[in-house]
Structures are given as C-alpha cells and as structure tokens.
Design a protein around this motif. Sequence first.
Motif, PDB file in Angstrom:
ATOM      1  N   SER A 184      11.677  16.340  28.090  1.00  0.00           N
ATOM      2  CA  SER A 184      11.464  16.857  26.973  1.00  0.00           C
ATOM      3  C   SER A 184      12.734  18.032  26.747  1.00  0.00           C
ATOM      4  O   SER A 184      12.857  18.382  25.675  1.00  0.00           O
ATOM      5  CB  SER A 184      10.063  17.514  26.715  1.00  0.00           C
ATOM      6  OG  SER A 184       9.034  16.437  27.039  1.00  0.00           O
ATOM      7  N   GLU A 185      12.673  18.770  27.770  1.00  0.00           N
ATOM      8  CA  GLU A 185      13.791  19.839  27.801  1.00  0.00           C
ATOM      9  C   GLU A 185      15.191  19.292  27.401  1.00  0.00           C
ATOM     10  O   GLU A 185      15.777  19.892  26.716  1.00  0.00           O
ATOM     11  CB  GLU A 185      13.505  20.813  29.298  1.00  0.00           C
ATOM     12  CG  GLU A 185      12.336  21.250  29.705  1.00  0.00           C
ATOM     13  CD  GLU A 185      12.295  22.652  28.596  1.00  0.00           C
ATOM     14  OE1 GLU A 185      12.926  22.555  27.799  1.00  0.00           O
ATOM     15  OE2 GLU A 185      11.419  23.187  28.959  1.00  0.00           O
ATOM     16  N   LEU A 186      15.508  18.134  27.886  1.00  0.00           N
ATOM     17  CA  LEU A 186      16.695  17.554  27.625  1.00  0.00           C
ATOM     18  C   LEU A 186      16.865  17.122  26.137  1.00  0.00           C
ATOM     19  O   LEU A 186      17.861  17.404  25.378  1.00  0.00           O
ATOM     20  CB  LEU A 186      17.098  16.198  28.511  1.00  0.00           C
ATOM     21  CG  LEU A 186      17.210  16.566  30.182  1.00  0.00           C
ATOM     22  CD1 LEU A 186      17.347  15.454  30.721  1.00  0.00           C
ATOM     23  CD2 LEU A 186      18.457  17.587  30.322  1.00  0.00           C
ATOM     24  N   SER A 187      15.735  16.692  25.409  1.00  0.00           N
ATOM     25  CA  SER A 187      15.845  16.318  24.164  1.00  0.00           C
ATOM     26  C   SER A 187      15.979  17.446  23.279  1.00  0.00           C
ATOM     27  O   SER A 187      16.473  17.480  22.016  1.00  0.00           O
ATOM     28  CB  SER A 187      14.689  15.611  23.794  1.00  0.00           C
ATOM     29  OG  SER A 187      13.465  16.299  23.760  1.00  0.00           O
ATOM     30  N   LEU A 188      15.467  18.712  23.593  1.00  0.00           N
ATOM     31  CA  LEU A 188      15.627  19.969  22.913  1.00  0.00           C
ATOM     32  C   LEU A 188      17.050  20.741  23.063  1.00  0.00           C
ATOM     33  O   LEU A 188      17.269  21.565  22.575  1.00  0.00           O
ATOM     34  CB  LEU A 188      14.569  21.021  23.219  1.00  0.00           C
ATOM     35  CG  LEU A 188      13.196  20.469  22.897  1.00  0.00           C
ATOM     36  CD1 LEU A 188      11.887  21.271  23.552  1.00  0.00           C
ATOM     37  CD2 LEU A 188      13.029  20.129  21.528  1.00  0.00           C
ATOM     38  N   GLY A 189      17.642  19.914  24.413  1.00  0.00           N
ATOM     39  CA  GLY A 189      19.074  20.702  24.520  1.00  0.00           C
ATOM     40  C   GLY A 189      18.720  21.968  25.392  1.00  0.00           C
ATOM     41  O   GLY A 189      19.851  22.740  25.763  1.00  0.00           O
ATOM     42  N   ASN A 190      17.634  22.073  25.851  1.00  0.00           N
ATOM     43  CA  ASN A 190      17.344  23.275  26.872  1.00  0.00           C
ATOM     44  C   ASN A 190      17.891  22.832  28.128  1.00  0.00           C
ATOM     45  O   ASN A 190      17.173  23.060  29.211  1.00  0.00           O
ATOM     46  CB  ASN A 190      15.939  23.426  27.044  1.00  0.00           C
ATOM     47  CG  ASN A 190      15.430  24.245  25.403  1.00  0.00           C
ATOM     48  OD1 ASN A 190      16.404  24.469  24.612  1.00  0.00           O
ATOM     49  ND2 ASN A 190      14.314  23.599  25.127  1.00  0.00           N
ATOM     50  N   TYR A 191      19.121  22.849  28.380  1.00  0.00           N
ATOM     51  CA  TYR A 191      19.594  22.098  29.609  1.00  0.00           C
ATOM     52  C   TYR A 191      19.637  23.399  30.912  1.00  0.00           C
ATOM     53  O   TYR A 191      19.005  22.882  32.097  1.00  0.00           O
ATOM     54  CB  TYR A 191      21.293  21.672  29.599  1.00  0.00           C
ATOM     55  CG  TYR A 191      21.354  20.873  28.619  1.00  0.00           C
ATOM     56  CD1 TYR A 191      20.531  19.509  28.716  1.00  0.00           C
ATOM     57  CD2 TYR A 191      22.451  21.113  27.998  1.00  0.00           C
ATOM     58  CE1 TYR A 191      21.016  18.638  27.643  1.00  0.00           C
ATOM     59  CE2 TYR A 191      22.871  19.822  26.805  1.00  0.00           C
ATOM     60  CZ  TYR A 191      21.860  18.883  26.706  1.00  0.00           C
ATOM     61  OH  TYR A 191      22.170  17.874  25.818  1.00  0.00           O
ATOM     62  N   ASP A 192      19.581  24.415  30.520  1.00  0.00           N
ATOM     63  CA  ASP A 192      19.272  25.718  31.345  1.00  0.00           C
ATOM     64  C   ASP A 192      17.855  25.905  31.883  1.00  0.00           C
ATOM     65  O   ASP A 192      17.812  26.655  32.908  1.00  0.00           O
ATOM     66  CB  ASP A 192      19.880  27.023  31.018  1.00  0.00           C
ATOM     67  CG  ASP A 192      19.451  27.282  29.607  1.00  0.00           C
ATOM     68  OD1 ASP A 192      18.906  26.293  28.963  1.00  0.00           O
ATOM     69  OD2 ASP A 192      19.349  28.478  29.252  1.00  0.00           O
TER      70      ASP A 192
END
Length: 365
Positions: free
Chosen positions: A270-278
């Motif tokens: 879910s975080e990766l899909s939002l681009g929240n890699y950090d």
Amino acid sequence: MKDNFLQYLKPLAAIAIIAFMVWYFSDIVAYILIATFLSLLGLPMARRLNRIRIGRFKMPKAISALLTLLTMVLGIILFILIIVPLIIKQGNVIASIDVDALLFYYQKPMNQLNEFLVQYNVIGSGETLAQYIESQLKDFLNFTEFTNFFANIVTATGTVFMGTFIILFLTFYFLMDDNLGRRFILTLTPEEHMENMDRILSDSKSLLTRYFHGILVEVVIMMTIESTGLLIFGVPNAVLIGFFGGLMNVIPYLGPIIGASLGIVLATLSELSLGNYDMVPVTIITVIGVFAFANVIDNTVLQPQIYSRSTRAHPVEVFLVIIVGGKLAGIAGMILAIPTYTVIKIIAREFAERMKLVKFLTRQM
C-alpha cells in the motif's frame, strides 16, 4: 486363545472400516463437520429462542432453528460485503505500483545487495537482482492474472453452491434437533457401553461448544485490537490487515506469525502504491509493534481462558498437542488438534480410566 484374538480383532476391524468410510466419503464428512461446528456456535441462540413464550404460544423448534440459521447467514454475508471490497481495493492498489519508480528509488541498496550475492555465488556475475525482481513484480502485479484467478473461482460455483446447500440443510436440522447425532451414535453403540457413550457425547458437546465460542471471541477481539491499532497509527488498509491478522489466530501459535507477515506485505504494498518509499520502514515497524501488542494480550489473557479452561488442559499439554497435530497434518492438524484431543481424552476417561496416564490427563475433567 482364539476368543481373545477375536476380542481384539473386532474393534480393530471396526476402526479400519470407519477409517475407510471417512476417507472414501471425505467430502460428505467435511460437510457434516462444518455443519456440526456451525450448529454448536448457534445452539445457545436456538435454545434461548426455544424458551420464548407469549401467553400459551411457545416458539416452535423449527422456527428457532430457522431464525438462528438466518442470523448466522446474514452475519456471514454482511462480513463478506465488508471484506470483499477491501480485497478488491487491495488488488487495485497492487496493480497501481510503479515498478520503474520503485526500482529507481531502491537502486543503490539493490546494487550493494547484488554485489554481495555475486560475491557469495548466490546469483551469477552476469545477472542483476534488479532484473530478477522487476520480472517477478511485473508478473505479480499483472491485474489480468489477478482477475483470471477470480474467474477460475467462478467456474467452481456449482460445487460451492451444492456444498453450501448441504451444509445449511444439515445445520438447520442439527439446530432443530441437537440430539439427532447423539441418538444416531447411540443406536450403533453396544448395550453394555451405552452409559459410557452417553457421557462421552454429552461432555464432548459441552467442551467443544465452549471451545468454539472461545475461538470465535478470540478472533473477533484480535481483529478489533489489530485494526484499531493500525488505524490509530495511520497504516493503509488497516481493517483488511486486521481482518487477516485476527483470522489467522485460528491457527494456534503459528497463526500470529503468519498474520503479522501478511500484514507487513499488505501494508508495504500500500505504501509503495502511494509512492511513500521512505515510509516503508516506519510502516513495517508499526505493524510489527501492533501485532506484538495484540499477541501479548492474546497469550496472557485470551488463550489461557480459551485453551486451558475450555479444554481443561495444562498449557504445556496444549502446546505439545498442537505441535503433534502440526507434525501429522500441517496447518489443518494444528487447527483440529485441540478439539480432537479433547474428544480423545473424554473417550479415554470412560474406557481406560484405570490407567495412571489417563487419570493424570483427565484429573480436571
């Protein structure tokens, strides 16, 4: 000598015949077991409805059974209506991950890991970890394959509907006449063992009902704790993660680990899909922390109440039984270990009560 041999041969032959019938009609046996489980869950409600009186009118058992069954079915349908959209949403989330951006962000640590793997001959010198991960991710994130998976499920609806109808039919009659199975077993029991078998069936029903209700309460509480904790910390798809995490608690000891691992995967995707890699490391730590907190409550409060009190067994005894069940039949063995062991102990108490080991194991029953 011949009489003694026949004395031992008869019960062994009976056990062999029963085992063969269970194996040959395994699907029917599964339907009966599921219906029995559902009827044990709904039996307290059906009995309360049976006690309802309005003047001279008394609630018929058939109406009580039907209302109980409808309540259970509506509960399951409502649960599905809540969870299925979340699963579909998660599928869309997975499909929306930008693989190229993901690989670019983690390029440096992946290069370092790639050098390490090449150094220790884990991968060939001409291969790169990035290429391998990219191909695997693209296959995994292909939503067409995801939908094909559900298409395959739809093709099996005939079998599913037939199985569902059989289970609901049996559950209704088990709720309407909770002594139906008992009377059937007693008719097959030799006259000299009627009293023992009657006690076995009565005690087994009481303990298994208490156990299954305890498991249901445990699953609901764990779902609530995990979902609430993840929502408080803002973890994406908190309800779905909490649902799977709580559901995995039907697998003793191993379930929380599976649930936490699945929760980490879903939250990370879910975080990766939002681009929240950090945010990925923080999210992983948060999921582990919430599941660890929930597991502490489960181990210190819920499980002692469910396993020890409902089955009247020592925690070490319960642990060893679950390990043996897992060794014999994997995950299914771990799930069925406690109810099976409970019934075996009750049978041993009735027919082998003079053995010291049986006396020791059944001293609290």
